[in-house]
Motif scaffolding. Sequence first.
Motif, short mmCIF file in Angstrom:
data_model
loop_
_atom_site.label_atom_id
_atom_site.label_comp_id
_atom_site.label_asym_id
_atom_site.label_seq_id
_atom_site.Cartn_x
_atom_site.Cartn_y
_atom_site.Cartn_z
N GLU A 89 35.58 34.31 10.29
CA GLU A 89 36.91 33.70 10.39
C GLU A 89 37.57 33.54 9.01
OE1 GLU A 89 40.32 32.42 12.00
OE2 GLU A 89 38.67 33.04 13.29
N GLN A 93 41.31 36.36 10.14
CA GLN A 93 41.95 35.27 10.88
C GLN A 93 42.03 35.59 12.37
OE1 GLN A 93 45.65 34.81 8.69
NE2 GLN A 93 44.84 32.95 7.77
N CYS A 95 39.65 35.74 14.52
CA CYS A 95 38.64 36.73 14.91
C CYS A 95 38.20 36.56 16.36
CB CYS A 95 37.45 36.73 13.95
SG CYS A 95 36.43 35.26 13.98
#
Length: 109
Positions: A89, A93, A95
């Motif tokens: 993450e 971003q 994920c």
Amino acid sequence: NLSSAKLKRFWDETEQRVFYFSQINNLSYQKLIFKTLKSRWGSCSNDNIICINNFVYYLPLHLKEYIILHELVHTKIKNHKKLFWEELEKICQNCKSKRKELQDNYKIS
């Protein structure tokens, strides 16, 4: 169907992306290989050889990058426990939503 020229271009572009993301995130890998796999988008071996499925060619860019970053994080963390997702993450971003999009909308085979 994938022509050899399209496949070669995909391999070259992916190789550049993997190298770039490994550099900016300080995640080093041993080697990058491409295979046509039946059940997974990519893998990372214990000795950090990253394998990317040729079918990744058909995915949108944000999912290609998700797969690359996912495998690069495996160079450090060899499982899918909480720490793995936290590390992913940080460099990818949203994920979890990308993973869900991949699972819900794209099937291999």
